[in-house]
Design a protein around this motif. Structure first.
Motif, PDB file in Angstrom:
ATOM      1  N   ASP A  95       0.821  -1.242  -0.073  1.00  0.00           N
ATOM      2  CA  ASP A  95       0.003  -0.023   0.102  1.00  0.00           C
ATOM      3  C   ASP A  95       0.895   1.327   0.180  1.00  0.00           C
ATOM      4  O   ASP A  95       2.145   1.339   0.252  1.00  0.00           O
ATOM      5  CB  ASP A  95      -0.921  -0.243   1.249  1.00  0.00           C
ATOM      6  CG  ASP A  95      -1.980  -1.057   1.115  1.00  0.00           C
ATOM      7  OD1 ASP A  95      -2.100  -1.526   0.023  1.00  0.00           O
ATOM      8  OD2 ASP A  95      -2.755  -1.045   2.008  1.00  0.00           O
ATOM      9  N   SER A 150     -11.808  -8.165  -4.245  1.00  0.00           N
ATOM     10  CA  SER A 150     -12.068  -7.396  -2.938  1.00  0.00           C
ATOM     11  C   SER A 150     -12.934  -6.227  -3.050  1.00  0.00           C
ATOM     12  O   SER A 150     -13.108  -5.772  -4.304  1.00  0.00           O
ATOM     13  CB  SER A 150     -10.737  -6.878  -2.615  1.00  0.00           C
ATOM     14  OG  SER A 150     -10.903  -5.769  -1.589  1.00  0.00           O
ATOM     15  N   SER A 152     -12.350  -3.474  -2.464  1.00  0.00           N
ATOM     16  CA  SER A 152     -11.309  -2.414  -2.846  1.00  0.00           C
ATOM     17  C   SER A 152     -11.191  -2.256  -4.304  1.00  0.00           C
ATOM     18  O   SER A 152     -10.867  -1.264  -5.007  1.00  0.00           O
ATOM     19  CB  SER A 152      -9.906  -2.430  -2.349  1.00  0.00           C
ATOM     20  OG  SER A 152      -9.889  -2.763  -1.036  1.00  0.00           O
ATOM     21  N   ARG A 153     -11.868  -3.280  -5.066  1.00  0.00           N
ATOM     22  CA  ARG A 153     -11.914  -2.860  -6.550  1.00  0.00           C
ATOM     23  C   ARG A 153     -12.556  -1.813  -6.861  1.00  0.00           C
ATOM     24  O   ARG A 153     -12.436  -1.260  -8.093  1.00  0.00           O
ATOM     25  CB  ARG A 153     -12.556  -4.394  -7.001  1.00  0.00           C
ATOM     26  CG  ARG A 153     -14.025  -4.289  -7.064  1.00  0.00           C
ATOM     27  CD  ARG A 153     -14.481  -5.648  -7.622  1.00  0.00           C
ATOM     28  NE  ARG A 153     -15.979  -5.990  -7.594  1.00  0.00           N
ATOM     29  CZ  ARG A 153     -16.802  -6.132  -6.910  1.00  0.00           C
ATOM     30  NH1 ARG A 153     -16.431  -6.074  -5.538  1.00  0.00           N
ATOM     31  NH2 ARG A 153     -18.162  -6.210  -7.198  1.00  0.00           N
ATOM     32  N   ASN A 156      -9.775   2.399  -3.218  1.00  0.00           N
ATOM     33  CA  ASN A 156      -9.798   2.571  -1.948  1.00  0.00           C
ATOM     34  C   ASN A 156      -8.522   3.446  -1.719  1.00  0.00           C
ATOM     35  O   ASN A 156      -7.497   3.001  -2.285  1.00  0.00           O
ATOM     36  CB  ASN A 156      -9.840   1.047  -1.402  1.00  0.00           C
ATOM     37  CG  ASN A 156      -9.528   1.211   0.253  1.00  0.00           C
ATOM     38  OD1 ASN A 156     -10.181   2.302   0.626  1.00  0.00           O
ATOM     39  ND2 ASN A 156      -8.835   0.642   1.008  1.00  0.00           N
ATOM     40  N   GLN A 159      -4.723   2.501  -2.070  1.00  0.00           N
ATOM     41  CA  GLN A 159      -4.406   1.078  -2.511  1.00  0.00           C
ATOM     42  C   GLN A 159      -4.630   1.126  -4.485  1.00  0.00           C
ATOM     43  O   GLN A 159      -5.265   0.338  -4.955  1.00  0.00           O
ATOM     44  CB  GLN A 159      -5.471   0.319  -2.214  1.00  0.00           C
ATOM     45  CG  GLN A 159      -5.208  -0.247  -0.721  1.00  0.00           C
ATOM     46  CD  GLN A 159      -5.972  -1.151  -0.123  1.00  0.00           C
ATOM     47  OE1 GLN A 159      -7.387  -1.330  -0.577  1.00  0.00           O
ATOM     48  NE2 GLN A 159      -5.429  -2.319   0.410  1.00  0.00           N
ATOM     49  N   TYR A 162      -3.495  -2.188  -5.398  1.00  0.00           N
ATOM     50  CA  TYR A 162      -4.263  -3.252  -4.970  1.00  0.00           C
ATOM     51  C   TYR A 162      -5.672  -3.237  -5.668  1.00  0.00           C
ATOM     52  O   TYR A 162      -6.205  -4.227  -6.196  1.00  0.00           O
ATOM     53  CB  TYR A 162      -4.382  -3.297  -3.551  1.00  0.00           C
ATOM     54  CG  TYR A 162      -5.140  -4.508  -3.063  1.00  0.00           C
ATOM     55  CD1 TYR A 162      -4.534  -5.849  -2.925  1.00  0.00           C
ATOM     56  CD2 TYR A 162      -6.483  -4.331  -2.401  1.00  0.00           C
ATOM     57  CE1 TYR A 162      -5.199  -6.888  -2.322  1.00  0.00           C
ATOM     58  CE2 TYR A 162      -7.099  -5.376  -2.103  1.00  0.00           C
ATOM     59  CZ  TYR A 162      -6.565  -6.780  -1.866  1.00  0.00           C
ATOM     60  OH  TYR A 162      -6.893  -7.622  -0.997  1.00  0.00           O
ATOM     61  N   SER A 163      -6.350  -2.095  -5.670  1.00  0.00           N
ATOM     62  CA  SER A 163      -7.721  -1.708  -6.228  1.00  0.00           C
ATOM     63  C   SER A 163      -7.392  -2.034  -7.849  1.00  0.00           C
ATOM     64  O   SER A 163      -8.672  -2.777  -8.415  1.00  0.00           O
ATOM     65  CB  SER A 163      -8.034  -0.302  -5.929  1.00  0.00           C
ATOM     66  OG  SER A 163      -8.092   0.079  -4.726  1.00  0.00           O
ATOM     67  N   LYS A 166      -7.506  -5.911  -8.125  1.00  0.00           N
ATOM     68  CA  LYS A 166      -8.961  -6.726  -7.563  1.00  0.00           C
ATOM     69  C   LYS A 166     -10.070  -6.387  -8.883  1.00  0.00           C
ATOM     70  O   LYS A 166     -10.912  -6.986  -8.906  1.00  0.00           O
ATOM     71  CB  LYS A 166      -9.230  -6.239  -6.296  1.00  0.00           C
ATOM     72  CG  LYS A 166      -8.137  -6.944  -5.306  1.00  0.00           C
ATOM     73  CD  LYS A 166      -8.304  -8.219  -5.518  1.00  0.00           C
ATOM     74  CE  LYS A 166      -7.102  -9.134  -4.577  1.00  0.00           C
ATOM     75  NZ  LYS A 166      -7.073 -10.431  -4.488  1.00  0.00           N
ATOM     76  N   ASP A 247     -18.947  -8.424   2.970  1.00  0.00           N
ATOM     77  CA  ASP A 247     -18.449  -7.210   3.473  1.00  0.00           C
ATOM     78  C   ASP A 247     -19.315  -6.653   4.602  1.00  0.00           C
ATOM     79  O   ASP A 247     -18.858  -5.627   5.101  1.00  0.00           O
ATOM     80  CB  ASP A 247     -18.242  -6.060   2.638  1.00  0.00           C
ATOM     81  CG  ASP A 247     -19.714  -5.716   1.797  1.00  0.00           C
ATOM     82  OD1 ASP A 247     -20.542  -5.795   2.427  1.00  0.00           O
ATOM     83  OD2 ASP A 247     -19.541  -5.062   0.870  1.00  0.00           O
ATOM     84  N   ARG A 251     -20.414  -2.118   1.507  1.00  0.00           N
ATOM     85  CA  ARG A 251     -20.947  -1.283   0.381  1.00  0.00           C
ATOM     86  C   ARG A 251     -22.322  -1.187   0.306  1.00  0.00           C
ATOM     87  O   ARG A 251     -22.672  -2.065  -0.606  1.00  0.00           O
ATOM     88  CB  ARG A 251     -20.277  -2.139  -0.731  1.00  0.00           C
ATOM     89  CG  ARG A 251     -18.523  -1.575  -0.587  1.00  0.00           C
ATOM     90  CD  ARG A 251     -18.043  -2.082  -2.008  1.00  0.00           C
ATOM     91  NE  ARG A 251     -18.521  -1.190  -3.273  1.00  0.00           N
ATOM     92  CZ  ARG A 251     -18.671  -1.510  -4.425  1.00  0.00           C
ATOM     93  NH1 ARG A 251     -18.308  -2.762  -4.867  1.00  0.00           N
ATOM     94  NH2 ARG A 251     -19.177  -0.746  -5.480  1.00  0.00           N
TER      95      ARG A 251
END
Length: 252
Positions: A95, A150, A152-153, A156, A159, A162-163, A166, A247, A251
């Motif tokens: 991150d 995730s 986070s797609r 986020n 990230q 990572y976003s 994902k 989650d 969301r």
């Protein structure tokens, strides 16, 4: 798909969510090929799966390395004589904000931070799915591939890498579900929110409290709840091309 005696590969299967999934599927009688980089963790996970009533083998493999993935999938097929499923769980975090400015000085997210996450979390999913799907077709084994995305797609802060990875995994889930259906292979995904893992367990109490405050259920998810969902997606023969969000209502 009934899981009794089915051969399922789990990447990142030596620890965390992967191990929780492995133990849960072992309890349903699945035969498991656990893939990870840490031999010691793999050995512990194999022992836990056998204690749960399943059969398991350990495979040390870097999912971002094409040659290793090709070799490992071939070895799994040789060892078990079949492959009925794959859970693309392996992933890493690196991150960081795209830019950080402090006292007039700009710090940037490094290419290495970006590339390492893309390599494992996105390219690794591509490589493992490609090789497993090809082997399933070759062996005439129908089954399912489950991708761990995730929430986070959706984007986020902190990230970027990572976003992006994902989000890519979620998109590929739809593409592959459409492409592989003709071979009797379903593809689906799970998008976890904040889950109790070693990583979150090492966070400061005040940070954890702030994190959980925004979750309607007022707690983080448990690894066993992700494992339960993965088992459901493997077992439900009409679930394909969709991402199951888990989650706690985060969301909405």
């Amino acid at each position: 798909m009934q899981l009794e005696d089915k051969v399922i590969i789990i990447t990142g299967g030596g620890q965390g969510l992967g191990r929780a999934m492995a133990e849960h599927l072992a309890g349903k009688g699945a035969r498991l090929a656990l893939v990870d980089l840490n031999q010691e963790r793999l050995d512990e996970a194999v022992a836990a799966c056998e204690a749960a009533g399943g059969q398991a083998r350990a495979y040390v493999c870097n999912v971002a390395d094409e040659a290793q993935v090709v070799s490992t999938v071939a070895q799994v097929a040789s060892d078990f004589g079949a492959i009925h499923g794959l859970v693309n769980n392996a992933g890493i975090l690196r991150d960081g904000l795209l830019l950080k400015v402090r006292d007039g000085e700009i710090t940037k997210l490094s290419l290495q931070q970006w590339q390492s996450v893309i390599d494992v979390n996105l390219t690794g999913v591509f490589l493992c799915t490609r090789e497993v799907a090809a082997k399933m077709v070759e062996l005439k084994n129908e089954g399912a591939i489950i991708n761990i995305s995730s929430i986070s797609r959706a984007g986020n802060i902190g990230q970027t890498n990572y976003s992006a990875a994902k989000a890519g995994v979620a998109a590929l889930t739809v593409v592959w579900a459409r492409e592989l259906a003709r071979y009797g292979i379903r593809v689906a995904g799970v998008a976890p929110g904040f889950i109790e893992t070693e990583m979150t367990g090492s966070m400061k109490p005040e940070a954890l409290e702030k994190m959980t405050a925004g979750i309607p259920l007022r707690r983080m998810g448990r690894p066993q709840e992700i494992a339960h969902s993965v088992a459901y997606l493997l077992e439900n023969d009409y679930y394909s091309g969709r991402i199951l969000e888990l989650d706690g209502g985060l969301r909405l």
